[in-house]
Design a protein around this motif. Structure first.
Motif, PDB file in Angstrom:
ATOM      1  N   TRP A  62       0.822  -1.204   0.000  1.00  0.00           N
ATOM      2  CA  TRP A  62       0.000   0.000   0.000  1.00  0.00           C
ATOM      3  C   TRP A  62       0.858   1.257   0.000  1.00  0.00           C
ATOM      4  O   TRP A  62       0.505   2.254  -0.637  1.00  0.00           O
ATOM      5  N   ARG A  63       1.956   1.207   0.706  1.00  0.00           N
ATOM      6  CA  ARG A  63       2.860   2.353   0.716  1.00  0.00           C
ATOM      7  C   ARG A  63       3.434   2.589  -0.674  1.00  0.00           C
ATOM      8  O   ARG A  63       3.483   3.729  -1.156  1.00  0.00           O
ATOM      9  N   THR A  64       3.873   1.525  -1.330  1.00  0.00           N
ATOM     10  CA  THR A  64       4.434   1.634  -2.677  1.00  0.00           C
ATOM     11  C   THR A  64       3.379   2.115  -3.663  1.00  0.00           C
ATOM     12  O   THR A  64       3.630   3.016  -4.472  1.00  0.00           O
ATOM     13  N   PHE A  65       2.204   1.520  -3.583  1.00  0.00           N
ATOM     14  CA  PHE A  65       1.121   1.893  -4.498  1.00  0.00           C
ATOM     15  C   PHE A  65       0.700   3.343  -4.288  1.00  0.00           C
ATOM     16  O   PHE A  65       0.536   4.108  -5.249  1.00  0.00           O
ATOM     17  N   GLY A  66       0.523   3.748  -3.028  1.00  0.00           N
ATOM     18  CA  GLY A  66       0.073   5.106  -2.745  1.00  0.00           C
ATOM     19  C   GLY A  66       1.072   6.156  -3.201  1.00  0.00           C
ATOM     20  O   GLY A  66       0.685   7.184  -3.783  1.00  0.00           O
ATOM     21  N   THR A  67       2.361   5.912  -2.948  1.00  0.00           N
ATOM     22  CA  THR A  67       3.387   6.884  -3.340  1.00  0.00           C
ATOM     23  C   THR A  67       3.482   7.001  -4.853  1.00  0.00           C
ATOM     24  O   THR A  67       3.549   8.107  -5.407  1.00  0.00           O
ATOM     25  N   SER A  68       3.495   5.862  -5.545  1.00  0.00           N
ATOM     26  CA  SER A  68       3.576   5.896  -7.010  1.00  0.00           C
ATOM     27  C   SER A  68       2.312   6.504  -7.615  1.00  0.00           C
ATOM     28  O   SER A  68       2.383   7.228  -8.621  1.00  0.00           O
ATOM     29  N   LEU A  69       1.151   6.232  -7.004  1.00  0.00           N
ATOM     30  CA  LEU A  69      -0.097   6.823  -7.497  1.00  0.00           C
ATOM     31  C   LEU A  69      -0.081   8.336  -7.321  1.00  0.00           C
ATOM     32  O   LEU A  69      -0.483   9.087  -8.237  1.00  0.00           O
ATOM     33  N   LEU A  70       0.391   8.817  -6.179  1.00  0.00           N
ATOM     34  CA  LEU A  70       0.467  10.253  -5.942  1.00  0.00           C
ATOM     35  C   LEU A  70       1.401  10.917  -6.947  1.00  0.00           C
ATOM     36  O   LEU A  70       1.091  11.992  -7.484  1.00  0.00           O
ATOM     37  N   ALA A  71       2.533  10.269  -7.218  1.00  0.00           N
ATOM     38  CA  ALA A  71       3.467  10.807  -8.219  1.00  0.00           C
ATOM     39  C   ALA A  71       2.811  10.842  -9.593  1.00  0.00           C
ATOM     40  O   ALA A  71       3.000  11.802 -10.357  1.00  0.00           O
ATOM     41  N   GLY A  72       2.034   9.802  -9.920  1.00  0.00           N
ATOM     42  CA  GLY A  72       1.336   9.783 -11.198  1.00  0.00           C
ATOM     43  C   GLY A  72       0.302  10.884 -11.315  1.00  0.00           C
ATOM     44  O   GLY A  72       0.145  11.492 -12.381  1.00  0.00           O
ATOM     45  N   VAL A 112       9.818  15.813 -18.533  1.00  0.00           N
ATOM     46  CA  VAL A 112       9.854  16.285 -17.144  1.00  0.00           C
ATOM     47  C   VAL A 112       9.126  15.309 -16.221  1.00  0.00           C
ATOM     48  O   VAL A 112       9.650  14.902 -15.177  1.00  0.00           O
ATOM     49  N   THR A 113       7.904  14.932 -16.612  1.00  0.00           N
ATOM     50  CA  THR A 113       7.113  14.050 -15.753  1.00  0.00           C
ATOM     51  C   THR A 113       7.714  12.654 -15.659  1.00  0.00           C
ATOM     52  O   THR A 113       7.675  12.032 -14.595  1.00  0.00           O
ATOM     53  N   LEU A 114       8.288  12.167 -16.770  1.00  0.00           N
ATOM     54  CA  LEU A 114       8.897  10.837 -16.734  1.00  0.00           C
ATOM     55  C   LEU A 114      10.120  10.814 -15.838  1.00  0.00           C
ATOM     56  O   LEU A 114      10.332   9.866 -15.069  1.00  0.00           O
ATOM     57  N   ALA A 115      10.950  11.857 -15.922  1.00  0.00           N
ATOM     58  CA  ALA A 115      12.118  11.938 -15.052  1.00  0.00           C
ATOM     59  C   ALA A 115      11.693  11.983 -13.587  1.00  0.00           C
ATOM     60  O   ALA A 115      12.299  11.329 -12.724  1.00  0.00           O
ATOM     61  N   PHE A 116      10.642  12.738 -13.300  1.00  0.00           N
ATOM     62  CA  PHE A 116      10.145  12.836 -11.919  1.00  0.00           C
ATOM     63  C   PHE A 116       9.608  11.492 -11.438  1.00  0.00           C
ATOM     64  O   PHE A 116       9.948  11.025 -10.341  1.00  0.00           O
ATOM     65  N   GLN A 117       8.762  10.831 -12.232  1.00  0.00           N
ATOM     66  CA  GLN A 117       8.172   9.559 -11.813  1.00  0.00           C
ATOM     67  C   GLN A 117       9.228   8.476 -11.665  1.00  0.00           C
ATOM     68  O   GLN A 117       9.148   7.656 -10.750  1.00  0.00           O
ATOM     69  N   THR A 118      10.211   8.466 -12.545  1.00  0.00           N
ATOM     70  CA  THR A 118      11.287   7.485 -12.414  1.00  0.00           C
ATOM     71  C   THR A 118      12.116   7.750 -11.168  1.00  0.00           C
ATOM     72  O   THR A 118      12.555   6.817 -10.486  1.00  0.00           O
ATOM     73  N   ILE A 158       0.363  13.803  -9.722  1.00  0.00           N
ATOM     74  CA  ILE A 158       1.098  15.075  -9.872  1.00  0.00           C
ATOM     75  C   ILE A 158       1.573  15.240 -11.306  1.00  0.00           C
ATOM     76  O   ILE A 158       1.431  16.312 -11.917  1.00  0.00           O
ATOM     77  N   ALA A 159       2.131  14.171 -11.884  1.00  0.00           N
ATOM     78  CA  ALA A 159       2.613  14.227 -13.264  1.00  0.00           C
ATOM     79  C   ALA A 159       1.464  14.472 -14.234  1.00  0.00           C
ATOM     80  O   ALA A 159       1.602  15.243 -15.194  1.00  0.00           O
ATOM     81  N   ALA A 160       0.323  13.829 -13.993  1.00  0.00           N
ATOM     82  CA  ALA A 160      -0.830  14.002 -14.884  1.00  0.00           C
ATOM     83  C   ALA A 160      -1.362  15.431 -14.828  1.00  0.00           C
ATOM     84  O   ALA A 160      -1.740  16.001 -15.862  1.00  0.00           O
ATOM     85  N   VAL A 161      -1.397  16.010 -13.637  1.00  0.00           N
ATOM     86  CA  VAL A 161      -1.877  17.394 -13.504  1.00  0.00           C
ATOM     87  C   VAL A 161      -0.949  18.355 -14.235  1.00  0.00           C
ATOM     88  O   VAL A 161      -1.393  19.239 -14.988  1.00  0.00           O
ATOM     89  N   ILE A 162       0.356  18.185 -14.041  1.00  0.00           N
ATOM     90  CA  ILE A 162       1.327  19.051 -14.724  1.00  0.00           C
ATOM     91  C   ILE A 162       1.186  18.916 -16.245  1.00  0.00           C
ATOM     92  O   ILE A 162       1.162  19.905 -16.982  1.00  0.00           O
TER      93      ILE A 162
END
Length: 371
Positions: free
Chosen positions: A229-239, A294-300, A241-245
């Protein structure tokens, strides 16, 4: 005492905010390696997509804009004239999607290198990153093939279920068949999300720990045990943020382009219509590539820091990184790798030489994760 922070994150288990902030800082400190690589790969993907549209979609547009074109499913020549371009277009889309998957997987693995080096405040050049990633590209491509095969199997299985439902309900209940077919998607989505999260860290494990595809998947599976859940939640939040940007920048561009392009020619011919479509897609694609880099670098970066965080929680990886930081030497390799840069045969494997284990570089035997 506060934990040491030689680079973008403190050497202790991380909070979500520290992971997000560390990803931004790592990308900013290694702009050429991370943004530059992501932009090149994004532009390649856009170029291939435009080529597919020109070669495959052009047949459709020419066919449908022909005033003399009629379609009669009972007429074999007309049916064949329709199915040929359709098959070509479908195959082209599948190949483009596969190429994009391979590119994304290679990039995800390579971008882990500047992030983990930024943890020890070491900058990474564009060439250095790819020299270090080169020996692991083959394994990353195999991982992408495995992902593609799994997706293909899921599509075939779902198609078989949907066809079975349509045949079971028959023509008398088409609404029920469609409804149950849509419900049948939910288990596939749930399984895909669960497995995707469990395998999220496989590219990082393959590159950092120098293991094969199956070992990388197993390693990711073990690291996420008890932390799904921690991994999923953090990656989802990053996704999110990237989608909004991405949406804030690309949506206005797409709207403006779609409104302006038809005004160039009021009554376009099929060739002019195809040209307008390609120009609009090219403009949107280039803007999307810039934002996507930008978003890919951030998510990676987020994925890499999740990997580092879970290793610090399970393996005491912060101690390993602290020892390398205290040595004060940069061997030009990947921190925490099983074999230091000086012990990898041949300059092409690392692209650098430097400290040996006796000089302070860390050495961890393969497979020894402190478990």
């Amino acid at each position: 005492m506060a934990p040491p922070k030689p680079g973008v994150i403190p050497l202790r288990p991380l909070g979500v905010g520290e992971i997000l902030d560390g990803a931004f800082q790592a990308a900013r400190r290694n702009g050429k390696a991370m943004f530059g690589s992501a932009l090149i790969f994004q532009l390649v993907t856009v170029g291939v997509t435009l080529a597919v549209m020109f070669l495959a979609l052009g047949q459709f547009m020419t066919l449908f804009t022909d005033s003399n074109f009629t379609f009669d499913e009972n007429n074999p020549p007309e049916f064949e004239s329709m199915t040929g371009p359709l098959i070509t277009f479908s195959v082209s889309i599948l190949l483009t999607a596969f190429l994009s998957t391979v590119i994304q997987m290679i990039l995800q693995g390579a971008l882990v290198i500047p992030v983990i080096r930024a943890v020890l405040n070491r900058r990474t050049s564009f060439g250095q990153m790819w020299r270090l990633a080169k020996p692991r590209i083959g394994a990353l491509v195999l991982l992408a093939l495995l992902y593609a095969a799994a997706i293909l199997v899921a599509i075939v299985l779902y198609t078989a279920i949907a066809v079975g439902l349509v045949m079971a309900f028959g023509a008398n209940s088409p609404g029920a068949a469609v409804g149950f077919s849509l419900l049948a998607i939910l288990p596939f989505v749930a399984v895909a999300v669960w497995i995707g999260t469990k395998m999220l860290l496989a590219p990082a494990a393959i590159v950092v720990e120098n293991v094969g595809v199956l070992q990388g998947i197993k390693r990711s599976w073990v690291l996420t045990n008890g932390n799904w859940w921690r991994t999923f939640g953090t990656s989802l939040l990053a996704g999110v943020i990237a989608a909004v940007i991405s949406g804030v920048i690309t949506t206005p561009v797409s709207l403006i382009t779609s409104m302006v392009m038809p005004l160039m020619t009021m009554d376009p011919t099929p060739d002019q219509l195809l040209t307008q479509t390609l120009i609009a897609q090219a403009i949107s694609g280039v803007i999307g590539a810039l934002v996507g880099a930008v978003t890919l670098a951030f998510q990676t970066g987020v994925m890499a820091l999740i990997y580092i965080d879970l290793r610090m929680r399970r393996d005491g990886f912060d101690i390993t990184l602290l020892k390398e930081s205290e040595s004060g030497k940069d061997d030009g390799g990947i921190p925490g790798a099983p074999v230091p840069a000086t012990m990898v045969p041949g300059p092409s494997a690392t692209g650098a030489t430097g400290a040996s284990p006796q000089d302070g570089g860390a050495y961890l035997p393969p497979g020894n994760y402190g478990q």
